[in-house]
Write a protein that holds these residues in place. Sequence first.
Motif, PDB file in Angstrom:
ATOM      1  N   PRO A 329       0.881  -1.185   0.197  1.00  0.00           N
ATOM      2  CA  PRO A 329      -0.116   0.145   0.193  1.00  0.00           C
ATOM      3  C   PRO A 329       0.941   1.041   0.006  1.00  0.00           C
ATOM      4  CG  PRO A 329      -1.006  -1.677   1.527  1.00  0.00           C
ATOM      5  CD  PRO A 329       0.361  -2.123   1.124  1.00  0.00           C
ATOM      6  N   TRP A 330       2.052   1.213   0.574  1.00  0.00           N
ATOM      7  CA  TRP A 330       2.874   2.475   0.542  1.00  0.00           C
ATOM      8  C   TRP A 330       3.894   2.497  -0.583  1.00  0.00           C
ATOM      9  CZ3 TRP A 330       1.271  -0.573   4.619  1.00  0.00           C
ATOM     10  CH2 TRP A 330       0.626  -0.111   5.569  1.00  0.00           C
ATOM     11  N   LEU A 331       4.140   1.391  -1.364  1.00  0.00           N
ATOM     12  CA  LEU A 331       4.889   1.377  -2.443  1.00  0.00           C
ATOM     13  C   LEU A 331       4.230   1.998  -3.885  1.00  0.00           C
ATOM     14  CD1 LEU A 331       6.336  -2.054  -2.316  1.00  0.00           C
ATOM     15  CD2 LEU A 331       7.632   0.012  -1.759  1.00  0.00           C
ATOM     16  N   ASP A 332       2.933   1.761  -3.888  1.00  0.00           N
ATOM     17  CA  ASP A 332       2.040   2.200  -5.004  1.00  0.00           C
ATOM     18  C   ASP A 332       1.427   3.380  -4.393  1.00  0.00           C
ATOM     19  OD1 ASP A 332       0.750   2.720  -7.097  1.00  0.00           O
ATOM     20  OD2 ASP A 332      -0.685   0.717  -7.126  1.00  0.00           O
ATOM     21  N   ARG A 333       1.949   4.660  -5.171  1.00  0.00           N
ATOM     22  CA  ARG A 333       1.367   5.591  -4.497  1.00  0.00           C
ATOM     23  C   ARG A 333       0.391   6.518  -5.716  1.00  0.00           C
ATOM     24  NH1 ARG A 333       1.506   5.855   0.734  1.00  0.00           N
ATOM     25  NH2 ARG A 333       1.289   8.345   0.682  1.00  0.00           N
ATOM     26  N   SER A 334       0.024   5.621  -6.540  1.00  0.00           N
ATOM     27  CA  SER A 334      -1.040   6.291  -7.304  1.00  0.00           C
ATOM     28  C   SER A 334      -2.280   6.654  -6.970  1.00  0.00           C
ATOM     29  CB  SER A 334      -1.148   5.279  -8.786  1.00  0.00           C
ATOM     30  OG  SER A 334      -2.152   5.955  -9.577  1.00  0.00           O
ATOM     31  N   PRO A 335      -2.844   7.874  -7.280  1.00  0.00           N
ATOM     32  CA  PRO A 335      -4.126   7.989  -6.503  1.00  0.00           C
ATOM     33  C   PRO A 335      -5.151   7.258  -7.162  1.00  0.00           C
ATOM     34  CG  PRO A 335      -3.519   9.858  -7.989  1.00  0.00           C
ATOM     35  CD  PRO A 335      -2.391   8.913  -7.886  1.00  0.00           C
ATOM     36  N   VAL A 336      -4.942   6.563  -8.301  1.00  0.00           N
ATOM     37  CA  VAL A 336      -6.132   5.912  -9.084  1.00  0.00           C
ATOM     38  C   VAL A 336      -5.902   4.456  -8.469  1.00  0.00           C
ATOM     39  CG1 VAL A 336      -7.021   5.158 -11.238  1.00  0.00           C
ATOM     40  CG2 VAL A 336      -6.273   7.484 -10.862  1.00  0.00           C
ATOM     41  N   ARG A 337      -6.970   3.885  -7.958  1.00  0.00           N
ATOM     42  CA  ARG A 337      -7.163   2.350  -7.723  1.00  0.00           C
ATOM     43  C   ARG A 337      -7.094   1.586  -8.724  1.00  0.00           C
ATOM     44  NH1 ARG A 337     -10.907   4.163  -3.825  1.00  0.00           N
ATOM     45  NH2 ARG A 337      -9.897   4.571  -1.676  1.00  0.00           N
ATOM     46  N   SER A 338      -8.292   1.571  -9.742  1.00  0.00           N
ATOM     47  CA  SER A 338      -8.648   0.583 -10.562  1.00  0.00           C
ATOM     48  C   SER A 338      -7.396   0.444 -11.937  1.00  0.00           C
ATOM     49  CB  SER A 338     -10.014   0.877 -11.222  1.00  0.00           C
ATOM     50  OG  SER A 338     -10.369  -0.108 -12.085  1.00  0.00           O
ATOM     51  N   GLY A 339      -6.833  -0.636 -12.142  1.00  0.00           N
ATOM     52  CA  GLY A 339      -6.178  -0.661 -13.399  1.00  0.00           C
ATOM     53  C   GLY A 339      -7.047  -0.376 -14.651  1.00  0.00           C
ATOM     54  N   ASN A 340      -8.350  -0.315 -14.747  1.00  0.00           N
ATOM     55  CA  ASN A 340      -8.951  -0.164 -15.815  1.00  0.00           C
ATOM     56  C   ASN A 340      -8.740   1.358 -16.350  1.00  0.00           C
ATOM     57  OD1 ASN A 340     -10.230  -2.491 -15.956  1.00  0.00           O
ATOM     58  ND2 ASN A 340     -12.030  -1.826 -14.772  1.00  0.00           N
ATOM     59  N   PHE A 341      -8.122   2.245 -15.486  1.00  0.00           N
ATOM     60  CA  PHE A 341      -7.969   3.410 -15.761  1.00  0.00           C
ATOM     61  C   PHE A 341      -6.692   3.874 -15.780  1.00  0.00           C
ATOM     62  CE2 PHE A 341     -12.041   3.105 -13.724  1.00  0.00           C
ATOM     63  CZ  PHE A 341     -12.997   3.854 -14.628  1.00  0.00           C
ATOM     64  N   ARG A 342      -5.577   2.930 -15.655  1.00  0.00           N
ATOM     65  CA  ARG A 342      -4.171   3.069 -15.904  1.00  0.00           C
ATOM     66  C   ARG A 342      -3.485   2.482 -17.054  1.00  0.00           C
ATOM     67  NH1 ARG A 342      -1.861   1.652  -9.871  1.00  0.00           N
ATOM     68  NH2 ARG A 342       0.000   2.834 -10.978  1.00  0.00           N
ATOM     69  N   PRO A 343      -3.412   3.214 -18.190  1.00  0.00           N
ATOM     70  CA  PRO A 343      -2.981   2.452 -19.365  1.00  0.00           C
ATOM     71  C   PRO A 343      -1.555   1.766 -19.388  1.00  0.00           C
ATOM     72  CG  PRO A 343      -3.109   5.009 -19.656  1.00  0.00           C
ATOM     73  CD  PRO A 343      -3.724   4.352 -18.472  1.00  0.00           C
ATOM     74  N   MET A 344      -0.591   2.291 -18.630  1.00  0.00           N
ATOM     75  CA  MET A 344       0.844   1.829 -18.772  1.00  0.00           C
ATOM     76  C   MET A 344       0.643   0.445 -17.723  1.00  0.00           C
ATOM     77  SD  MET A 344       2.969   5.369 -18.626  1.00  0.00           S
ATOM     78  CE  MET A 344       4.634   4.516 -18.462  1.00  0.00           C
ATOM     79  N   PHE A 345       0.185   0.908 -16.530  1.00  0.00           N
ATOM     80  CA  PHE A 345       0.008  -0.048 -15.641  1.00  0.00           C
ATOM     81  C   PHE A 345      -0.419  -1.338 -16.030  1.00  0.00           C
ATOM     82  CE2 PHE A 345      -2.882  -2.484 -12.638  1.00  0.00           C
ATOM     83  CZ  PHE A 345      -2.062  -2.711 -11.539  1.00  0.00           C
ATOM     84  N   LYS A 346      -1.495  -1.450 -16.848  1.00  0.00           N
ATOM     85  CA  LYS A 346      -2.131  -2.673 -17.276  1.00  0.00           C
ATOM     86  C   LYS A 346      -0.934  -3.744 -18.080  1.00  0.00           C
ATOM     87  CE  LYS A 346      -6.837  -0.994 -18.769  1.00  0.00           C
ATOM     88  NZ  LYS A 346      -7.654  -1.182 -19.784  1.00  0.00           N
ATOM     89  N   TRP A 347       0.000  -2.915 -19.017  1.00  0.00           N
ATOM     90  CA  TRP A 347       1.154  -3.728 -19.541  1.00  0.00           C
ATOM     91  C   TRP A 347       2.111  -4.387 -18.300  1.00  0.00           C
ATOM     92  CZ3 TRP A 347       0.473  -5.203 -24.300  1.00  0.00           C
ATOM     93  CH2 TRP A 347      -0.498  -4.591 -24.999  1.00  0.00           C
ATOM     94  N   PHE A 348       2.362  -3.609 -17.696  1.00  0.00           N
ATOM     95  CA  PHE A 348       3.431  -4.059 -16.520  1.00  0.00           C
ATOM     96  C   PHE A 348       2.557  -5.181 -15.533  1.00  0.00           C
ATOM     97  CE2 PHE A 348       5.402  -0.179 -17.232  1.00  0.00           C
ATOM     98  CZ  PHE A 348       6.780  -0.523 -17.779  1.00  0.00           C
ATOM     99  N   TYR A 349       1.474  -5.023 -15.315  1.00  0.00           N
ATOM    100  CA  TYR A 349       0.760  -5.974 -14.543  1.00  0.00           C
ATOM    101  C   TYR A 349       0.428  -7.193 -15.351  1.00  0.00           C
ATOM    102  CZ  TYR A 349      -3.371  -8.369 -12.185  1.00  0.00           C
ATOM    103  OH  TYR A 349      -4.248  -9.372 -11.507  1.00  0.00           O
TER     104      TYR A 349
END
Length: 416
Positions: A329-349
Amino acid sequence: MSEHSTYTPSTGIERWLDERLPIIRFSKEHLMDFPTPKNLNYWWTFGAILAFMLVAQIITGVILAMHYTPNVDLAFNSVEHIRRDVNGGRIIQGAHAVGASMFFFAVYVHIFRGLYFGSYKAPREVLWMLGVIIFVLMMATAFMGYVLPWGQMSFWGATVITNIFSAIPIVGDAIMQLLRGGFAVDNPTLNRFFSLHYLLPFIIAAVVVLHIWALHVPGNNNPAGVEVKEKRDTLPFHPYYTMKDLYAVVVFLIPFAWFVFFAPDILNHPDNYIMANSQVTPTHIVPEWYLLPFYTMLRAIDFNVLFIDSKLGGVIVMAGSMLILFVLPWLDRSPVRSGNFRPMFKWFYALFVLNFLLLMYLGAQDPSIAIMNVLAKIATAYYFIYFLIILPVLARIETPRPLPVSISQSVLGKAH
């Protein structure tokens, strides 16, 4: 009693009980009428599936304990006795063994759903940390259960895993001897593991109660990752989600039943159907499939770093792979929770999920094959890079897509 309760006892017995132990009122207010986001999809049903599986494992485990003999001379034959002579024993033993695999399949889906939809972010940090504790307790319980049949993999798996504790400086040998009950894996080891395997599920059940309590304080996360803003964003848990969860449990039971009735041994290692022999070492010592990713990380560290030898390094990496989840919880400081709204995050995930499956595959392969060894190091490195570098960096550089104003907007497509 709650000041805003809508529960009204309808019979004299209910009124009598409500004044002394308001358990029906509690279940009505905190379970049945619990306001739940209306947009939860079937990924959220795995919580109910896990609750069902925990109960199933405890019930089948208690029945098996009535017939099992925790003695190195009798344990293997007592399992065969259960399978062959006890009424319904083949089904009960199969349900318990297959149930462990189905339990872990469901918990991995549950964890990866949480990782994608940001269910570990504020205000749900304690909820996530309790979930990690449950996961670690599950792995300890499963490992000890794997030892109980006292086959070749049981014995040598116990030897290898207890031996890694000796790598811990100063106290390592003492911990190893405490776990084994002596200098080698023998009858005291089996007795200890049987006792702990019986005890830990009830501790897991207690932590699950805390996990559910921690869920009910902030409420459920949801696929949109936005908090509940108005009453129309929610539905009462019953009957809407009880029926959805029940349907998911029934669907989940179909492959579960297929394995139990038609292929109960397909997930087990063939060597574990040979009685334990301390004089014959199996060619490859392989744990159950659900422990393989962490076993791969343990084996991947076959080199010394400064004053840390390879054995201690492997223990640190394996322990770190689980402990890192506590601080997520303290490593990922992105204010957006859902991966649906994070285009870069989706690929790394997506790469992280494939990497985890690769770790699982490599754990069952011969580590002496050079390419397998190299892949294990790369996969282990990416596991830690994802948490320690990628997530913190993405929180700073990623531009997320616009979030819906409310859950209703994400469900209906526009605000009404």
